[in-house]
Scaffold this motif. Structure first.
Motif, PDB file in Angstrom:
ATOM      1  N   MET A  62      -3.274  39.211 -40.963  1.00  0.00           N
ATOM      2  CA  MET A  62      -3.053  38.578 -42.265  1.00  0.00           C
ATOM      3  C   MET A  62      -1.987  39.345 -43.047  1.00  0.00           C
ATOM      4  SD  MET A  62      -5.050  35.901 -42.688  1.00  0.00           S
ATOM      5  CE  MET A  62      -5.211  35.748 -44.465  1.00  0.00           C
ATOM      6  N   MET A  63      -1.034  38.633 -43.618  1.00  0.00           N
ATOM      7  CA  MET A  63      -0.010  39.266 -44.435  1.00  0.00           C
ATOM      8  C   MET A  63      -0.576  39.564 -45.813  1.00  0.00           C
ATOM      9  SD  MET A  63       3.849  37.925 -45.317  1.00  0.00           S
ATOM     10  CE  MET A  63       4.440  38.258 -43.654  1.00  0.00           C
ATOM     11  N   SER A  64      -0.342  40.783 -46.319  1.00  0.00           N
ATOM     12  CA  SER A  64      -0.799  41.152 -47.652  1.00  0.00           C
ATOM     13  C   SER A  64      -0.193  40.230 -48.692  1.00  0.00           C
ATOM     14  CB  SER A  64      -0.408  42.599 -47.950  1.00  0.00           C
ATOM     15  OG  SER A  64      -0.987  43.489 -47.013  1.00  0.00           O
ATOM     16  N   ASP A  65      -0.905  40.081 -49.817  1.00  0.00           N
ATOM     17  CA  ASP A  65      -0.434  39.174 -50.866  1.00  0.00           C
ATOM     18  C   ASP A  65       0.949  39.563 -51.359  1.00  0.00           C
ATOM     19  OD1 ASP A  65      -2.745  37.708 -50.692  1.00  0.00           O
ATOM     20  OD2 ASP A  65      -3.699  38.603 -52.447  1.00  0.00           O
ATOM     21  N   TRP A  66       1.193  40.873 -51.534  1.00  0.00           N
ATOM     22  CA  TRP A  66       2.493  41.284 -52.068  1.00  0.00           C
ATOM     23  C   TRP A  66       3.617  40.981 -51.074  1.00  0.00           C
ATOM     24  CZ3 TRP A  66       5.822  44.800 -49.893  1.00  0.00           C
ATOM     25  CH2 TRP A  66       5.306  45.637 -48.912  1.00  0.00           C
ATOM     26  N   LEU A  67       3.317  41.109 -49.781  1.00  0.00           N
ATOM     27  CA  LEU A  67       4.314  40.764 -48.774  1.00  0.00           C
ATOM     28  C   LEU A  67       4.591  39.265 -48.770  1.00  0.00           C
ATOM     29  CD1 LEU A  67       3.387  42.919 -45.645  1.00  0.00           C
ATOM     30  CD2 LEU A  67       5.601  42.864 -46.782  1.00  0.00           C
ATOM     31  N   ASP A 122       4.122  37.130 -51.222  1.00  0.00           N
ATOM     32  CA  ASP A 122       4.816  36.748 -52.461  1.00  0.00           C
ATOM     33  C   ASP A 122       6.287  37.142 -52.408  1.00  0.00           C
ATOM     34  OD1 ASP A 122       2.488  35.710 -53.533  1.00  0.00           O
ATOM     35  OD2 ASP A 122       2.012  37.499 -54.707  1.00  0.00           O
ATOM     36  N   THR A 123       6.562  38.321 -51.865  1.00  0.00           N
ATOM     37  CA  THR A 123       7.952  38.784 -51.774  1.00  0.00           C
ATOM     38  C   THR A 123       8.753  37.899 -50.824  1.00  0.00           C
ATOM     39  OG1 THR A 123       7.256  41.064 -52.227  1.00  0.00           O
ATOM     40  CG2 THR A 123       9.435  40.758 -51.252  1.00  0.00           C
ATOM     41  N   ARG A 124       8.179  37.578 -49.689  1.00  0.00           N
ATOM     42  CA  ARG A 124       8.876  36.722 -48.717  1.00  0.00           C
ATOM     43  C   ARG A 124       9.171  35.343 -49.315  1.00  0.00           C
ATOM     44  NH1 ARG A 124       6.104  35.061 -43.078  1.00  0.00           N
ATOM     45  NH2 ARG A 124       4.695  34.043 -44.551  1.00  0.00           N
ATOM     46  N   LEU A 157       6.552  42.670 -63.275  1.00  0.00           N
ATOM     47  CA  LEU A 157       6.457  41.462 -62.457  1.00  0.00           C
ATOM     48  C   LEU A 157       7.637  40.558 -62.780  1.00  0.00           C
ATOM     49  CD1 LEU A 157       4.864  39.744 -60.431  1.00  0.00           C
ATOM     50  CD2 LEU A 157       3.642  38.740 -62.396  1.00  0.00           C
ATOM     51  N   LYS A 158       8.443  40.287 -61.768  1.00  0.00           N
ATOM     52  CA  LYS A 158       9.614  39.421 -61.927  1.00  0.00           C
ATOM     53  C   LYS A 158       9.191  37.994 -61.588  1.00  0.00           C
ATOM     54  CE  LYS A 158      14.459  39.141 -60.313  1.00  0.00           C
ATOM     55  NZ  LYS A 158      15.146  39.608 -61.530  1.00  0.00           N
ATOM     56  N   TRP A 190       6.939  42.081 -57.646  1.00  0.00           N
ATOM     57  CA  TRP A 190       6.909  43.280 -58.477  1.00  0.00           C
ATOM     58  C   TRP A 190       8.154  44.119 -58.220  1.00  0.00           C
ATOM     59  CZ3 TRP A 190       3.763  44.468 -62.407  1.00  0.00           C
ATOM     60  CH2 TRP A 190       2.581  43.734 -62.543  1.00  0.00           C
ATOM     61  N   VAL A 191       8.686  44.693 -59.284  1.00  0.00           N
ATOM     62  CA  VAL A 191       9.829  45.603 -59.206  1.00  0.00           C
ATOM     63  C   VAL A 191       9.374  46.947 -59.743  1.00  0.00           C
ATOM     64  CG1 VAL A 191      12.217  46.013 -59.860  1.00  0.00           C
ATOM     65  CG2 VAL A 191      11.391  43.670 -59.584  1.00  0.00           C
TER      66      VAL A 191
END
Length: 211
Positions: free
Chosen positions: A1-6, A8-10, A156-157, A169-170
């Motif tokens: 499973m891909m992490s949420d932050w990954l 969202d970034t993708r 958060l951008k 997130w930045v």
């Protein structure tokens, strides 16, 4: 499973890929100090040889620049849309979809690793994971170059690059914290500098090598 932050970034960079690519064309032309840093990195890698992984390569502008400097550079990015553009714009170079927190590269296979303003989207707990991957894939004597936003905050951008929606997130980080994380992996820090320290968002540069 891909992490949420990954995930969202993708998705965010898939959404803005075309606009971001347009923005990045010629981006280094007005940045002589950054070009100087890249030239220093290129010379250090050429002294030992080996391919260079541009991690978080986006549309491939930096990968192509390093290739033009004589390096065997290839790019890896989380965003399939970015990789599609990179392959279209730079058909003679190699680009792959992947994550810097789990690189599909053999141990000690790279002469250099570049993460130029791509670690800025990793949560704090994931930065050492990525840096450990950099250490793993570098050959002894191999060089790593990091560029990042200097500061100590997180935002958060939600919109960017042509007004497209984003959810990423930045992270701004102190140079000393980044250098400490590098040393903890077993890499040796060779240089650390802040470019444009009076700017709204100064740029941190770290160069290190695997002993």
């Amino acid at each position: 499973m891909m992490s949420d932050w990954l995930s969202d970034t993708r998705l965010s960079y898939d959404t803005v890929a075309s606009s971001y690519a347009d923005l990045m064309r010629g981006a280094l032309a007005g940045k002589p100090l950054l070009r100087g840093v890249l030239a220093m990195f290129a010379e250090a890698v050429l002294a030992g040889g080996g391919p260079v992984a541009d991690l978080g390569c986006g549309p491939g502008h930096l990968t192509a620049y390093l290739h033009d400097k004589g390096l065997d550079a290839f790019g890896i990015d989380l965003s399939p849309a970015m990789i599609e553009i990179a392959r279209r714009d730079h058909p003679g170079l190699r680009f792959e979809v992947g994550s810097m927190t789990g690189l599909a590269l053999p141990d000690r296979s790279a002469g250099g690793v570049v993460a130029f303003f791509s670690l800025i989207h990793l949560p704090d707990e994931e930065v050492p994971v990525a840096l450990a991957q950099f250490h793993r894939v570098l050959r002894p004597g191999g060089v790593v170059l990091l560029g990042f936003h200097v500061g100590d905050e997180h935002r958060l951008k939600t919109e960017g690059y042509g007004g497209h929606p984003m959810k990423v997130w930045v992270h701004w980080r102190p140079v000393d914290r980044m250098a400490a994380w590098i040393r903890d992996t077993g890499l040796v820090v060779d240089a650390q500098v802040v470019l444009e320290p009076d700017a709204q968002v100064p740029a941190g540069i770290l160069v290190a090598h695997r002993p």
